[in-house]
Design a protein around this motif. Structure first.
Motif, PDB file in Angstrom:
ATOM      1  N   HIS A   7      52.267   1.062 -34.959  1.00 53.43           N
ATOM      2  CA  HIS A   7      52.624   2.547 -35.355  1.00 53.43           C
ATOM      3  C   HIS A   7      51.968   3.455 -34.321  1.00 53.43           C
ATOM      4  O   HIS A   7      52.105   4.692 -34.417  1.00 53.43           O
ATOM      5  N   CYS A   8      51.021   3.116 -33.664  1.00 51.65           N
ATOM      6  CA  CYS A   8      50.281   3.922 -32.807  1.00 51.65           C
ATOM      7  C   CYS A   8      49.325   4.969 -33.576  1.00 51.65           C
ATOM      8  O   CYS A   8      48.855   5.689 -32.788  1.00 51.65           O
ATOM      9  N   GLY A   9      48.582   4.272 -34.449  1.00 49.91           N
ATOM     10  CA  GLY A   9      47.600   4.941 -35.116  1.00 49.91           C
ATOM     11  C   GLY A   9      46.449   4.572 -34.085  1.00 49.91           C
ATOM     12  O   GLY A   9      46.269   3.415 -33.489  1.00 49.91           O
ATOM     13  N   TRP A  10      45.511   5.484 -33.843  1.00 50.59           N
ATOM     14  CA  TRP A  10      44.470   5.300 -32.979  1.00 50.59           C
ATOM     15  C   TRP A  10      43.462   4.160 -33.266  1.00 50.59           C
ATOM     16  O   TRP A  10      42.901   3.541 -32.410  1.00 50.59           O
ATOM     17  N   ASN A  11      43.069   4.096 -34.628  1.00 50.97           N
ATOM     18  CA  ASN A  11      42.291   2.898 -34.712  1.00 50.97           C
ATOM     19  C   ASN A  11      42.965   1.530 -34.396  1.00 50.97           C
ATOM     20  O   ASN A  11      42.317   0.573 -33.790  1.00 50.97           O
ATOM     21  N   SER A  12      44.181   1.508 -34.721  1.00 52.96           N
ATOM     22  CA  SER A  12      45.040   0.211 -34.304  1.00 52.96           C
ATOM     23  C   SER A  12      44.843   0.117 -32.756  1.00 52.96           C
ATOM     24  O   SER A  12      44.830  -1.113 -32.345  1.00 52.96           O
ATOM     25  N   ILE A  13      45.254   1.054 -32.059  1.00 45.36           N
ATOM     26  CA  ILE A  13      45.333   0.970 -30.723  1.00 45.36           C
ATOM     27  C   ILE A  13      43.941   0.606 -30.112  1.00 45.36           C
ATOM     28  O   ILE A  13      43.949  -0.501 -29.283  1.00 45.36           O
ATOM     29  N   LEU A  14      42.850   0.976 -30.560  1.00 43.45           N
ATOM     30  CA  LEU A  14      41.457   0.782 -30.119  1.00 43.45           C
ATOM     31  C   LEU A  14      41.311  -0.560 -30.364  1.00 43.45           C
ATOM     32  O   LEU A  14      40.687  -1.333 -29.418  1.00 43.45           O
ATOM     33  N   GLU A  15      41.736  -1.246 -31.629  1.00 42.92           N
ATOM     34  CA  GLU A  15      41.564  -2.424 -32.046  1.00 42.92           C
ATOM     35  C   GLU A  15      42.350  -3.486 -31.072  1.00 42.92           C
ATOM     36  O   GLU A  15      41.819  -4.534 -30.356  1.00 42.92           O
ATOM     37  N   SER A  16      43.541  -3.030 -30.559  1.00 43.67           N
ATOM     38  CA  SER A  16      44.444  -3.819 -29.701  1.00 43.67           C
ATOM     39  C   SER A  16      43.660  -3.869 -28.306  1.00 43.67           C
ATOM     40  O   SER A  16      43.822  -4.989 -27.613  1.00 43.67           O
ATOM     41  N   ILE A  17      43.180  -2.807 -27.606  1.00 43.62           N
ATOM     42  CA  ILE A  17      42.511  -2.877 -26.517  1.00 43.62           C
ATOM     43  C   ILE A  17      41.231  -3.436 -26.321  1.00 43.62           C
ATOM     44  O   ILE A  17      41.329  -4.444 -25.499  1.00 43.62           O
ATOM     45  N   VAL A  18      40.494  -3.504 -27.532  1.00 45.48           N
ATOM     46  CA  VAL A  18      39.227  -4.267 -27.517  1.00 45.48           C
ATOM     47  C   VAL A  18      39.514  -5.683 -27.471  1.00 45.48           C
ATOM     48  O   VAL A  18      38.766  -6.598 -26.949  1.00 45.48           O
ATOM     49  N   CYS A  19      40.673  -6.299 -28.231  1.00 48.53           N
ATOM     50  CA  CYS A  19      40.973  -7.722 -28.171  1.00 48.53           C
ATOM     51  C   CYS A  19      41.987  -8.048 -27.033  1.00 48.53           C
ATOM     52  O   CYS A  19      42.282  -9.107 -26.795  1.00 48.53           O
ATOM     53  N   LEU A  54      44.265  -9.831 -34.291  1.00 51.17           N
ATOM     54  CA  LEU A  54      44.287  -9.147 -33.103  1.00 51.17           C
ATOM     55  C   LEU A  54      43.462 -10.148 -32.381  1.00 51.17           C
ATOM     56  O   LEU A  54      43.855 -10.410 -30.938  1.00 51.17           O
ATOM     57  N   ARG A  55      42.232 -10.634 -32.772  1.00 49.01           N
ATOM     58  CA  ARG A  55      41.288 -11.445 -32.054  1.00 49.01           C
ATOM     59  C   ARG A  55      41.635 -12.713 -31.765  1.00 49.01           C
ATOM     60  O   ARG A  55      41.117 -13.637 -31.141  1.00 49.01           O
ATOM     61  N   HIS A  56      42.565 -13.337 -32.463  1.00 50.70           N
ATOM     62  CA  HIS A  56      43.053 -14.732 -32.636  1.00 50.70           C
ATOM     63  C   HIS A  56      43.746 -14.896 -31.279  1.00 50.70           C
ATOM     64  O   HIS A  56      44.502 -14.210 -30.646  1.00 50.70           O
ATOM     65  N   SER A  57      43.464 -15.958 -30.674  1.00 53.36           N
ATOM     66  CA  SER A  57      44.184 -16.508 -29.364  1.00 53.36           C
ATOM     67  C   SER A  57      45.551 -16.514 -29.354  1.00 53.36           C
ATOM     68  O   SER A  57      46.516 -16.579 -28.341  1.00 53.36           O
ATOM     69  N   SER A  58      46.255 -16.738 -30.665  1.00 52.48           N
ATOM     70  CA  SER A  58      47.842 -17.025 -30.835  1.00 52.48           C
ATOM     71  C   SER A  58      48.419 -15.881 -30.787  1.00 52.48           C
ATOM     72  O   SER A  58      49.790 -15.930 -30.415  1.00 52.48           O
ATOM     73  N   THR A  59      47.563 -14.717 -30.988  1.00 51.80           N
ATOM     74  CA  THR A  59      48.463 -13.239 -30.909  1.00 51.80           C
ATOM     75  C   THR A  59      48.610 -12.885 -29.348  1.00 51.80           C
ATOM     76  O   THR A  59      47.609 -12.736 -28.730  1.00 51.80           O
ATOM     77  N   GLY A  60      50.023 -12.566 -29.372  1.00 49.82           N
ATOM     78  CA  GLY A  60      50.152 -12.327 -27.994  1.00 49.82           C
ATOM     79  C   GLY A  60      51.007 -10.938 -27.627  1.00 49.82           C
ATOM     80  O   GLY A  60      51.010 -10.546 -26.661  1.00 49.82           O
ATOM     81  N   GLY A  61      51.133 -10.183 -28.783  1.00 51.64           N
ATOM     82  CA  GLY A  61      51.615  -8.987 -28.537  1.00 51.64           C
ATOM     83  C   GLY A  61      51.446  -8.074 -30.127  1.00 51.64           C
ATOM     84  O   GLY A  61      51.232  -8.814 -31.165  1.00 51.64           O
ATOM     85  N   PHE A  62      51.589  -6.887 -29.963  1.00 50.03           N
ATOM     86  CA  PHE A  62      51.143  -6.112 -31.182  1.00 50.03           C
ATOM     87  C   PHE A  62      52.336  -4.907 -31.308  1.00 50.03           C
ATOM     88  O   PHE A  62      52.527  -4.062 -30.345  1.00 50.03           O
ATOM     89  N   LEU A  63      53.146  -4.940 -32.230  1.00 52.28           N
ATOM     90  CA  LEU A  63      54.302  -3.913 -32.461  1.00 52.28           C
ATOM     91  C   LEU A  63      53.523  -3.042 -33.553  1.00 52.28           C
ATOM     92  O   LEU A  63      53.375  -3.363 -34.488  1.00 52.28           O
TER      93      LEU A  63
END
Length: 477
Positions: free
Chosen positions: A363-375, A352-361
């Protein structure tokens, strides 16, 4: 910071699930970094044996101010319902916590003798311990690793139970009596699946825990004030102390060359696809996802898990195996120029922190959501279990930082839908551009909240001040 303050001892209790244990350990790490005179003993009930990822996480902490106690294990085959039938993972967890209560009480009493405790912090699914805190005259807080919206639901579930008749899933209109959620349309079908059958053991156990929340002195919520302001201000004794997420490199390496592969891609060109530490798809749905990723024409990095008819079959860490054998015939060959598929696990934080990552499909677990927001990574929502449908509504209807995939009448998300939504998110469209702008704003809010004068840092200091004040009063008596 005054390092001459005497050590103040806290206990933190979680549940036998890695995602919750990792979150409370990460919270403990931040707590002692900001307030070095605190010492935290984490106490974890266990099903069969401690989760291996938790052991790895503990070894990576390298903090002398955090210790961990694993309670005697409860056998998984004993976690059955009133009729001796096997129970879902969420029920197994709650039963394991209840049956661990005698050893948990003994551990807390022993700590009080050897190094007097000032306060107790517990996971909401282990909140029987709030009664023990009252017995021991300790301040008690619930560490809530989910959203403030979900906390609001849990605090008000007893009211919903009294005022709404029939099943929540049959309600025609959105639920409007959840404080702070009036502007986001939460329908009965969006509520966690364990609330969908009010005659079930899982509903009964959750309702008991929701009623017990009134014993807590406050709620430490893994969220950001700026992100859920209306919900937080509508509740009492709520301290938004997030985002608490894993940071730095994974202790398990780079995971099948994921990071090396990303290094070869252009910025924001890759869709990361993962259903968390426990989410699984049926074989039919797995095939549709594969064909959808092939059809969309976008680059992707996909973490594949063995298919199952149970959406959370891997939640308690059932054995991993080579999952790639379940993919459609020749899929890997046809997509090898623009896709990387790995089995079971990948270093999500680094991806998620990598510059090549442009989107995240997701399951909407809260940990994953926060990680995506932070990045600052835009999302596509594919909720599977627990409170994930509510999270999906928050992301798509409230924060507007995600697109939601729609299933057909049989509950299958078809390849054409997947392809269409992937392109809407990843390509330069008005919709995609708006999502990228808003997730960028949330990323800045998350970073600001963790600064020395940020909202989360201040909220955590308020809690610590309460604990220290009461501890000093007791020491002087």
């Amino acid at each position: 910071m005054d390092h001459r303050k005497p050590t103040i001892h806290l206990a933190a209790i979680s549940i036998p699930a890695f995602s919750h244990q990792a979150s409370i350990l990460q919270f403990s790490k931040r707590l002692v970094q900001l307030h070095p005179y605190l010492h935290v003993t984490c106490i974890f009930p266990t099903i069969d044996a401690p989760p291996e990822p938790t052991i790895d996480f503990l070894q990576s902490l390298s903090s002398s101010s955090i210790h961990c106690i694993f309670l005697p294990p409860i056998a998984k085959h004993d976690l059955v319902d009133h009729h001796g039938n096997a129970t879902p993972p969420a029920v197994q967890i709650q039963l394991a916590v209840s049956r661990s209560l005698p050893s948990l009480r003994d551990a807390l009493k022993s700590l009080c003798i050897s190094s007097p405790l000032a306060a107790l912090i517990t996971d909401p699914w282990a909140n029987e311990v709030l009664e023990v805190a009252k017995e021991l005259h300790l301040l008690s807080f619930v560490y809530f690793p989910l959203s403030a919206m979900t906390l609001s639901l849990f605090l008000n579930l007893p009211r919903l139970d009294r005022e709404i008749s029939g099943e929540y899933r049959d309600l025609k209109d959105p639920i409007e009596i959840i404080p702070g959620c009036s502007t986001i349309p939460i329908n009965g079908l969006d509520l966690p699946e364990h609330l969908q059958d009010r005659t079930s053991l899982s509903y009964e156990l959750i309702l008991q825990r929701c009623k017990r929340c009134s014993l807590a002195d406050g709620f430490l919520v893994n969220t950001i004030f700026e992100m859920e302001q209306s919900t937080i201000t509508s509740l009492q004794n709520v301290f938004p102390i997030g985002p608490i997420v894993q940071s730095g490199s994974s202790s398990s390496g780079t995971g099948s060359g994921c990071v090396e592969w990303l290094e070869k891609q252009t910025p924001r060109s890759v869709l990361y696809v993962s259903f968390g530490s426990g989410g699984t798809l049926s074989e039919e749905q797995l095939n549709e996802l594969a064909f959808g990723l092939e059809l969309c024409g976008q680059k992707f990095l996909w973490v594949v898990r063995k298919p199952s008819e149970s959406a959370n079959s891997a939640y308690l860490g059932d054995g991993e195996q080579d999952s790639l054998q379940f993919l459609p015939s020749e899929f890997l060959e046809r997509t090898k120029e623009r896709g990387l598929v790995v089995s079971s696990w990948a270093p999500q934080n680094e991806i998620l922190r990598h510059s090549s990552t442009g989107g995240f499909l997701t399951h909407c677990g809260w940990n994953s959501i926060l990680e995506s927001i932070v990045c600052g990574v835009p999302m596509m929502t594919w909720p599977l279990f627990a409170e994930q449908k509510m999270n999906a509504v928050l992301l798509t209807e409230g924060l507007k930082v995600a697109l939601r995939l729609k299933a057909n009448e049989r509950g299958i998300v078809e390849k054409e839908e997947i392809s269409k939504v992937v392109r809407s998110l990843m390509e330069e469209t008005e919709e995609g551009d708006g999502i990228r702008r808003r997730i960028g704003e949330l990323k800045r809010d998350a970073a600001s909240a963790l600064k020395q004068d940020g909202s989360s840092t201040k909220a955590l200091s308020q809690v610590v001040d309460q604990i220290v004040t009461l501890w000093r009063q007791r020491q002087s008596n």
